[in-house]
Design an enzyme around this catalytic site. Structure first.
Site, PDB file in Angstrom:
ATOM      1  N   ASP A  31      -8.075  -4.960   0.128  1.00 56.55           N
ATOM      2  CA  ASP A  31      -8.425  -5.850  -0.888  1.00 56.55           C
ATOM      3  C   ASP A  31      -8.184  -7.513  -0.503  1.00 56.55           C
ATOM      4  O   ASP A  31      -8.692  -8.323  -1.543  1.00 56.55           O
ATOM      5  CB  ASP A  31      -7.813  -5.612  -2.026  1.00 56.55           C
ATOM      6  CG  ASP A  31      -8.610  -4.359  -2.645  1.00 56.55           C
ATOM      7  OD1 ASP A  31      -9.715  -4.171  -2.293  1.00 56.55           O
ATOM      8  OD2 ASP A  31      -7.905  -3.377  -3.439  1.00 56.55           O
ATOM      9  N   HIS A  40       0.885  -1.142  -0.028  1.00 60.41           N
ATOM     10  CA  HIS A  40       0.134   0.058   0.210  1.00 60.41           C
ATOM     11  C   HIS A  40       0.972   1.310   0.043  1.00 60.41           C
ATOM     12  O   HIS A  40       1.934   1.358   0.428  1.00 60.41           O
ATOM     13  CB  HIS A  40      -0.976   0.126   1.454  1.00 60.41           C
ATOM     14  CG  HIS A  40      -2.101   0.884   0.976  1.00 60.41           C
ATOM     15  ND1 HIS A  40      -2.041   2.317   1.314  1.00 60.41           N
ATOM     16  CD2 HIS A  40      -3.410   0.777   0.591  1.00 60.41           C
ATOM     17  CE1 HIS A  40      -3.280   2.901   1.069  1.00 60.41           C
ATOM     18  NE2 HIS A  40      -3.943   1.969   0.727  1.00 60.41           N
TER      19      HIS A  40
HETATM   20  N1  ACO Z   1       3.888  -7.902  -4.714  1.00 57.13           N
HETATM   21  C1  ACO Z   1       5.249  -7.998  -5.010  1.00 57.13           C
HETATM   22  N2  ACO Z   1       5.866  -6.886  -4.725  1.00 57.13           N
HETATM   23  C2  ACO Z   1       5.424  -5.669  -4.634  1.00 57.13           C
HETATM   24  C3  ACO Z   1       4.092  -5.584  -4.489  1.00 57.13           C
HETATM   25  C4  ACO Z   1       3.331  -6.597  -4.255  1.00 57.13           C
HETATM   26  N3  ACO Z   1       1.967  -6.819  -4.124  1.00 57.13           N
HETATM   27  N4  ACO Z   1       4.016  -4.186  -3.938  1.00 57.13           N
HETATM   28  C5  ACO Z   1       4.682  -3.519  -4.013  1.00 57.13           C
HETATM   29  N5  ACO Z   1       5.824  -4.415  -4.539  1.00 57.13           N
HETATM   30  C6  ACO Z   1       7.381  -4.161  -4.543  1.00 57.13           C
HETATM   31  C7  ACO Z   1       7.657  -3.529  -5.841  1.00 57.13           C
HETATM   32  O1  ACO Z   1       8.149  -4.337  -7.133  1.00 57.13           O
HETATM   33  C8  ACO Z   1       9.075  -2.574  -5.403  1.00 57.13           C
HETATM   34  O2  ACO Z   1      10.005  -3.340  -5.383  1.00 57.13           O
HETATM   35  P1  ACO Z   1      11.275  -2.561  -5.642  1.00 57.13           P
HETATM   36  O3  ACO Z   1      11.747  -1.505  -4.761  1.00 57.13           O
HETATM   37  O4  ACO Z   1      12.278  -3.876  -5.767  1.00 57.13           O
HETATM   38  O5  ACO Z   1      11.289  -1.997  -7.258  1.00 57.13           O
HETATM   39  C9  ACO Z   1       8.338  -2.144  -4.146  1.00 57.13           C
HETATM   40  O6  ACO Z   1       7.651  -3.167  -3.401  1.00 57.13           O
HETATM   41  C10 ACO Z   1       7.712  -0.896  -3.906  1.00 57.13           C
HETATM   42  O7  ACO Z   1       6.360  -0.923  -4.685  1.00 57.13           O
HETATM   43  P2  ACO Z   1       5.707   0.331  -5.398  1.00 57.13           P
HETATM   44  O8  ACO Z   1       5.075  -0.381  -6.628  1.00 57.13           O
HETATM   45  O9  ACO Z   1       6.987   1.345  -5.764  1.00 57.13           O
HETATM   46  O10 ACO Z   1       4.871   0.975  -4.328  1.00 57.13           O
HETATM   47  P3  ACO Z   1       3.573   1.843  -4.607  1.00 57.13           P
HETATM   48  O11 ACO Z   1       3.671   2.718  -3.241  1.00 57.13           O
HETATM   49  O12 ACO Z   1       4.061   2.767  -5.781  1.00 57.13           O
HETATM   50  O13 ACO Z   1       2.425   0.748  -5.000  1.00 57.13           O
HETATM   51  C11 ACO Z   1       0.693  -0.618  -4.680  1.00 57.13           C
HETATM   52  C12 ACO Z   1       1.517   0.722  -3.994  1.00 57.13           C
HETATM   53  C13 ACO Z   1       0.169  -0.030  -6.191  1.00 57.13           C
HETATM   54  C14 ACO Z   1      -0.526  -0.749  -3.968  1.00 57.13           C
HETATM   55  C15 ACO Z   1       1.740  -1.785  -4.772  1.00 57.13           C
HETATM   56  O14 ACO Z   1       1.909  -2.281  -3.456  1.00 57.13           O
HETATM   57  C16 ACO Z   1       0.897  -2.925  -5.517  1.00 57.13           C
HETATM   58  O15 ACO Z   1       0.927  -2.899  -6.972  1.00 57.13           O
HETATM   59  N6  ACO Z   1      -0.003  -3.809  -4.876  1.00 57.13           N
HETATM   60  C17 ACO Z   1      -0.710  -4.723  -5.288  1.00 57.13           C
HETATM   61  C18 ACO Z   1      -2.031  -4.222  -5.989  1.00 57.13           C
HETATM   62  C19 ACO Z   1      -2.856  -3.944  -4.732  1.00 57.13           C
HETATM   63  O16 ACO Z   1      -3.107  -4.669  -3.863  1.00 57.13           O
HETATM   64  N7  ACO Z   1      -3.752  -2.770  -4.846  1.00 57.13           N
HETATM   65  C20 ACO Z   1      -4.694  -2.561  -3.882  1.00 57.13           C
HETATM   66  C21 ACO Z   1      -3.980  -1.112  -3.146  1.00 57.13           C
HETATM   67  S1  ACO Z   1      -5.265  -0.802  -1.927  1.00 57.13           S
HETATM   68  C22 ACO Z   1      -6.692   0.004  -2.667  1.00 57.13           C
HETATM   69  O17 ACO Z   1      -6.435   0.700  -3.756  1.00 57.13           O
HETATM   70  C23 ACO Z   1      -7.949  -0.077  -2.106  1.00 57.13           C
END
Ligand code: ACO
Length: 435
Positions: free
Chosen positions: A369, A312
């Site tokens: 979620d 998140h």
């Molecule tokens: N699975 C695996 N790796 C992940 C995940 C995940 N679910 N989420 C983040 N990471 C990793 C990224 O690859 C990144 O790794 P790196 O530093 O080696 O490049 C690091 O963790 C940071 O991730 P970002 O994408 O930069 O974090 P951001 O804050 O931009 O994104 C997000 C947050 C979009 C929610 C992300 O965690 C994600 O895609 N999660 C899965 C989708 C999800 O569950 N969305 C619902 C969010 S809650 C809502 O909207 C109600």
């Protein structure tokens, strides 16, 4: 030669020096002690803008609606902890709280219920509107289009007095629109709302009853749905809420702004994640793949797979909504007697991830979620409706944020800047000389 620059905190302001000039920028403090630099004069005094892709560290407004402390796993609506609201209140009570700022009195609650009940029906012409859409249309664009279309049925200019009617109409009609989008997708006739049922029960009735078959609403299922709506009701300046504010900042009407919010929520990285979570769990169950194998793919930087429902932008510890839903999952599955296989897979994925260095070091925890889809599935909600229910729950939050923005005397049209990285000026080349 590097330009000399510095940022220095001085009591309640910050001094920024750039190119031999300095400016003192005020520090704005929130009621929970958060601090922000008001960068309003940065450009006029120093010729600088800030660059923050994804607005990861940018406050776009001040707001008195929702407080989140992502490090401590805290979520409060108007000061009330989400755990207490989840246990003790109802969705309509939360609607009032978010929009008016205080919990309703008994008389206010009665009035809200009466008004919402009175406005649940859709104009009969909506039948033709739905009929024009392809049968396999996803409910989210259908909901976004239908909410936008409400502006064509209610065209009065939005004076303060009339905004109240628009707000009630939106809250009242969202379940009817969501249920119609589902009935349309399965080719069944739309069911008229039932005024004797509460908000969640009426939605379940419109989803599952048919003209030839009654549907008895299970109060445990209705309560689980009401809880899900409460947990989704607001989440401060996320992607869809910022969209609603941005669209509304041009003085676009409330229906148009909420329609844009629904579209933003549809994306798989936002509200669409709950559908993706269940599809992920079902894939793991069908392939008899182990949770370990799936996690290995999610961690592989050459693989685009993510552990959906994890991570998140704001919560860097457990999302408090996920903790509430994890407990509710077991209760609902025990009651409705559905398969607990998906819940077992979700729990084992969580257990493994929370011990895994990849997820621990990136502070990735289950978000709202991760467990919501398991509950929706157990109570018979089709997967493609998950995000539409999220939109139904989020509607009062969007409305409260839109109203707050419109009533703020200093609010301006939203218009971020950019750092241009394209070609510098060059003369036009006639077609015959382009090679
Ligand atoms: N699975 C695996 N790796 C992940 C995940 C995940 N679910 N989420 C983040 N990471 C990793 C990224 O690859 C990144 O790794 P790196 O530093 O080696 O490049 C690091 O963790 C940071 O991730 P970002 O994408 O930069 O974090 P951001 O804050 O931009 O994104 C997000 C947050 C979009 C929610 C992300 O965690 C994600 O895609 N999660 C899965 C989708 C999800 O569950 N969305 C619902 C969010 S809650 C809502 O909207 C109600």
């Amino acid at each position: 030669m590097a330009t000399q620059s510095s940022v220095k905190a001085v009591m309640d302001n910050v001094e920024v020096t750039f190119g031999g000039r300095s400016v003192r920028l005020p520090v704005v403090r929130g009621s929970e002690g958060e601090a922000a630099i008001d960068i309003g004069r940065l450009r006029s005094d120093l010729g600088l803008i800030t660059l923050d892709p994804g607005y990861a560290n940018t406050g776009s407004c001040t707001s008195a609606i929702t407080f989140i402390d992502g490090d401590r796993g805290i979520l409060r609506y108007r000061g009330y902890p989400i755990e207490q609201l989840a246990e003790k209140s109802s969705f309509l009570e939360v609607v009032w709280l978010l929009i008016h700022g205080e919990l309703p009195s008994a008389a206010q609650m009665k009035e809200l219920k009466a008004q919402v009940t009175h406005h649940t029906m859709l104009h009969e012409n909506f039948r033709r509107f739905f009929a024009a859409l392809p049968k396999d249309a996803h409910p989210m664009p259908v909901c976004a289009a239908a909410v936008g279309a409400l502006a064509t049925f209610y065209q009065e200019p939005e004076s303060e007095g009339l905004i109240h009617d628009t707000v009630i109409r939106l809250i009242a009609k969202m379940p009817s629109i969501a249920a119609c989008s589902y009935k349309h997708s399965i080719g069944q006739p739309f069911m008229y709302p039932r005024n004797d049922l509460d908000y969640a029960s009426n939605f379940l009735y419109m989803m599952f009853a048919t003209p030839c078959e009654e549907y008895e609403v299970d109060p445990v299922v209705a309560r689980a749905l009401d809880l899900l709506l409460i947990l989704h009701a607001d989440h401060e300046q996320n992607c869809s809420t910022s969209t609603v504010r941005l669209v509304g900042s041009s003085r676009a009407n409330l229906f148009a702004s909420i329609s844009a919010g629904i579209s933003a929520l549809w994306g798989p990285l936002h509200g669409g994640a709950n559908q993706q979570v269940i599809e992920m769990l079902e894939r793991i169950a069908a392939e008899e793949g182990t949770a370990e194998r799936f996690l290995a793919r999610a961690k592989d930087t050459n693989d685009t797979t993510r552990l959906m429902g994890f991570g998140h932008r704001v919560y860097k510890s457990y999302d408090p909504r996920a903790a509430i839903l994890k407990r509710t999952c077991t209760e609902v599955i025990n009651r409705v007697g559905g398969s607990s296989r998906l819940l077992e897979i979700a729990m084992s994925l969580e257990e493994l991830a929370l011990k895994d260095e990849y997820f621990v070091s990136r502070r990735l925890y289950p978000n709202v979620d991760f467990y919501s889809g398991v509950i929706y599935k157990a109570i018979g909600i089709p997967v493609n409706m998950f995000t539409a229910l999220f939109a139904m729950g989020r509607t009062p939050g969007w409305i409260a944020q839109w109203l707050e923005m419109r009533r703020e005397p200093s609010s301006k049209i939203g218009r971020p800047r950019q750092i241009y990285t394209g070609a510098t000026e060059r003369p036009y080349v006639p077609m015959e000389r382009r090679g």
